[in-house]
Design an enzyme around this catalytic site. Structure first.
Site, PDB file in Angstrom:
ATOM      1  N   LYS A  53       5.718  -3.881   1.735  1.00 52.86           N
ATOM      2  CA  LYS A  53       5.557  -3.761   0.287  1.00 52.86           C
ATOM      3  C   LYS A  53       6.756  -3.071  -0.363  1.00 52.86           C
ATOM      4  O   LYS A  53       7.234  -3.502  -1.407  1.00 52.86           O
ATOM      5  CB  LYS A  53       4.272  -2.990  -0.063  1.00 52.86           C
ATOM      6  CG  LYS A  53       2.999  -3.652   0.468  1.00 52.86           C
ATOM      7  CD  LYS A  53       1.732  -2.964  -0.025  1.00 52.86           C
ATOM      8  CE  LYS A  53       1.597  -1.524   0.424  1.00 52.86           C
ATOM      9  NZ  LYS A  53       1.372  -1.352   1.875  1.00 52.86           N
ATOM     10  N   ARG A 100      10.288   2.447  11.772  1.00 47.86           N
ATOM     11  CA  ARG A 100      10.667   3.065  10.506  1.00 47.86           C
ATOM     12  C   ARG A 100      10.695   4.586  10.659  1.00 47.86           C
ATOM     13  O   ARG A 100      11.537   5.270  10.092  1.00 47.86           O
ATOM     14  CB  ARG A 100       9.662   2.656   9.421  1.00 47.86           C
ATOM     15  CG  ARG A 100       9.995   3.179   8.034  1.00 47.86           C
ATOM     16  CD  ARG A 100       9.160   2.520   6.966  1.00 47.86           C
ATOM     17  NE  ARG A 100       7.860   3.158   6.817  1.00 47.86           N
ATOM     18  CZ  ARG A 100       6.895   2.722   5.997  1.00 47.86           C
ATOM     19  NH1 ARG A 100       7.091   1.647   5.266  1.00 47.86           N
ATOM     20  NH2 ARG A 100       5.741   3.357   5.917  1.00 47.86           N
ATOM     21  N   ARG A 128      -4.088   5.266   9.447  1.00 46.66           N
ATOM     22  CA  ARG A 128      -3.751   4.645   8.153  1.00 46.66           C
ATOM     23  C   ARG A 128      -4.225   3.199   8.118  1.00 46.66           C
ATOM     24  O   ARG A 128      -4.728   2.720   7.103  1.00 46.66           O
ATOM     25  CB  ARG A 128      -2.247   4.723   7.909  1.00 46.66           C
ATOM     26  CG  ARG A 128      -1.822   6.123   7.468  1.00 46.66           C
ATOM     27  CD  ARG A 128      -0.391   6.418   7.769  1.00 46.66           C
ATOM     28  NE  ARG A 128       0.535   5.531   7.115  1.00 46.66           N
ATOM     29  CZ  ARG A 128       1.802   5.354   7.518  1.00 46.66           C
ATOM     30  NH1 ARG A 128       2.260   6.021   8.562  1.00 46.66           N
ATOM     31  NH2 ARG A 128       2.592   4.544   6.867  1.00 46.66           N
ATOM     32  N   ARG A 144       9.742  10.227   7.400  1.00 47.10           N
ATOM     33  CA  ARG A 144       8.330  10.378   7.024  1.00 47.10           C
ATOM     34  C   ARG A 144       7.515  10.788   8.232  1.00 47.10           C
ATOM     35  O   ARG A 144       7.431  10.043   9.211  1.00 47.10           O
ATOM     36  CB  ARG A 144       7.804   9.051   6.466  1.00 47.10           C
ATOM     37  CG  ARG A 144       8.193   8.848   5.015  1.00 47.10           C
ATOM     38  CD  ARG A 144       7.668   7.546   4.486  1.00 47.10           C
ATOM     39  NE  ARG A 144       6.222   7.355   4.706  1.00 47.10           N
ATOM     40  CZ  ARG A 144       5.547   6.333   4.204  1.00 47.10           C
ATOM     41  NH1 ARG A 144       6.158   5.435   3.460  1.00 47.10           N
ATOM     42  NH2 ARG A 144       4.251   6.218   4.447  1.00 47.10           N
ATOM     43  N   ARG A 202      -5.942   1.315  -3.919  1.00 47.42           N
ATOM     44  CA  ARG A 202      -6.297   1.328  -2.504  1.00 47.42           C
ATOM     45  C   ARG A 202      -7.797   1.477  -2.287  1.00 47.42           C
ATOM     46  O   ARG A 202      -8.249   1.504  -1.148  1.00 47.42           O
ATOM     47  CB  ARG A 202      -5.611   2.509  -1.834  1.00 47.42           C
ATOM     48  CG  ARG A 202      -4.365   2.136  -1.017  1.00 47.42           C
ATOM     49  CD  ARG A 202      -3.783   3.448  -0.526  1.00 47.42           C
ATOM     50  NE  ARG A 202      -2.978   3.361   0.630  1.00 47.42           N
ATOM     51  CZ  ARG A 202      -1.653   3.262   0.641  1.00 47.42           C
ATOM     52  NH1 ARG A 202      -0.988   3.126  -0.473  1.00 47.42           N
ATOM     53  NH2 ARG A 202      -0.991   3.274   1.774  1.00 47.42           N
TER      54      ARG A 202
HETATM   55  P1  ADP Z   1       2.149   3.089   3.644  1.00 47.23           P
HETATM   56  O1  ADP Z   1       1.592   1.953   2.825  1.00 47.23           O
HETATM   57  O2  ADP Z   1       3.275   2.692   4.524  1.00 47.23           O
HETATM   58  O3  ADP Z   1       1.086   3.864   4.387  1.00 47.23           O
HETATM   59  P2  ADP Z   1       2.551   4.672   1.226  1.00 47.23           P
HETATM   60  O4  ADP Z   1       3.820   5.311   0.867  1.00 47.23           O
HETATM   61  O5  ADP Z   1       2.013   3.621   0.331  1.00 47.23           O
HETATM   62  O6  ADP Z   1       2.810   4.124   2.688  1.00 47.23           O
HETATM   63  O7  ADP Z   1       1.407   5.776   1.399  1.00 47.23           O
HETATM   64  C1  ADP Z   1       1.568   6.927   2.206  1.00 47.23           C
HETATM   65  C2  ADP Z   1       0.315   7.792   2.117  1.00 47.23           C
HETATM   66  O8  ADP Z   1       0.140   8.246   0.762  1.00 47.23           O
HETATM   67  C3  ADP Z   1      -1.012   7.095   2.453  1.00 47.23           C
HETATM   68  O9  ADP Z   1      -1.276   7.093   3.838  1.00 47.23           O
HETATM   69  C4  ADP Z   1      -2.015   7.943   1.644  1.00 47.23           C
HETATM   70  O10 ADP Z   1      -2.315   9.157   2.304  1.00 47.23           O
HETATM   71  C5  ADP Z   1      -1.241   8.297   0.389  1.00 47.23           C
HETATM   72  N1  ADP Z   1      -1.478   7.315  -0.708  1.00 47.23           N
HETATM   73  C6  ADP Z   1      -0.537   6.480  -1.252  1.00 47.23           C
HETATM   74  N2  ADP Z   1      -1.082   5.727  -2.232  1.00 47.23           N
HETATM   75  C7  ADP Z   1      -2.399   6.081  -2.300  1.00 47.23           C
HETATM   76  C8  ADP Z   1      -3.506   5.653  -3.090  1.00 47.23           C
HETATM   77  N3  ADP Z   1      -3.373   4.685  -4.020  1.00 47.23           N
HETATM   78  N4  ADP Z   1      -4.711   6.253  -2.892  1.00 47.23           N
HETATM   79  C9  ADP Z   1      -4.870   7.207  -1.972  1.00 47.23           C
HETATM   80  N5  ADP Z   1      -3.875   7.656  -1.176  1.00 47.23           N
HETATM   81  C10 ADP Z   1      -2.649   7.102  -1.336  1.00 47.23           C
END
Ligand code: ADP
Length: 193
Positions: free
Chosen positions: A14, A128, A146, A134, A89
């Site tokens: 994404k 990654r 996750r 991260r 999400r």
């Molecule tokens: P990835 O999709 O690779 O897990 P993101 O950067 O989108 O990476 O998200 C990293 C973390 O941030 C998630 O595992 C979650 O803990 C938190 N997070 C991100 N977006 C949301 C969301 N919309 N609702 C709840 N938690 C979120």
């Protein structure tokens, strides 16, 4: 205004595709992961609370991310459209987003759902983790947590938008350019409607 949700599990590409899409279509990129990491970097109270949840691979509370998105929408009144990445999400987040957009006389145009196998996701995320800095990418149990959060809470978001015929599945394996071309062709079909 044309608004897009780029949907898919962690590691489905994404972030990579968002960068290319915002450049091609002049959209404003709203990534809740990036917004949360910027709060962590600034060591705000919100950032400190979010960090421990993110490090466990769990979702931060709906109210927190919805609040961040709401202010981001308000701060970009001139945007031609938004590209939502990593948001919504949960079903509650999608309902909140629909209301926020309705208040601005707009809606989601299309949900592009990237499909990638679980083994490929884990492989990509561990890779990654070697360079992303991260902490949630370096530990396999956190990565699996996750993916489980995605399966338990996020996949249903696609059912929510399917009811409105807005979801398009796109193969998320192949070269970055091939996947980008598939995404663009789906956007172009709908933008011209
Ligand atoms: P990835 O999709 O690779 O897990 P993101 O950067 O989108 O990476 O998200 C990293 C973390 O941030 C998630 O595992 C979650 O803990 C938190 N997070 C991100 N977006 C949301 C969301 N919309 N609702 C709840 N938690 C979120």
């Amino acid at each position: 205004m044309f608004n897009i949700i780029l949907f898919g599990p962690p590691g489905s590409g994404k972030g990579t595709q968002s960068e290319k899409l915002i450049a091609a279509y002049g959209l404003k990129h709203l990534s809740t992961g990036d917004l949360l990491r910027s709060e962590i970097a600034k060591q705000t109270v919100l950032g400190l609370e979010a960090k421990s949840i993110m490090d466990r691979g769990q979702l931060v509370p709906d109210a927190v991310v919805v609040g961040m998105i709401s202010s981001a929408l308000d701060s970009n009144p001139e945007a031609k459209g938004f590209l939502f990445d990593g948001f919504p999400r949960t079903v509650a987040q999608s309902e909140a987003l629909d209301k926020l957009l309705e208040g601005k006389n707009t809606a989601i145009g299309v949900v592009l759902a990237l499909e990638v196998s679980e083994e490929e996701l884990v492989h990509r995320l561990l890779n990654r983790g070697l360079t992303s800095g991260r902490s949630d990418d370096t530990n396999e149990p956190v990565i699996r947590a996750r993916i489980k959060e995605y399966q338990d809470k996020t996949m249903v978001v696609s059912d929510h938008y399917s009811r409105f015929g807005k979801v398009v599945k796109v193969k998320g394996e192949g070269t970055v350019d091939e996947i980008f071309a598939s995404l663009c062709s789906e956007i172009d079909k709908r933008m011209s409607l």
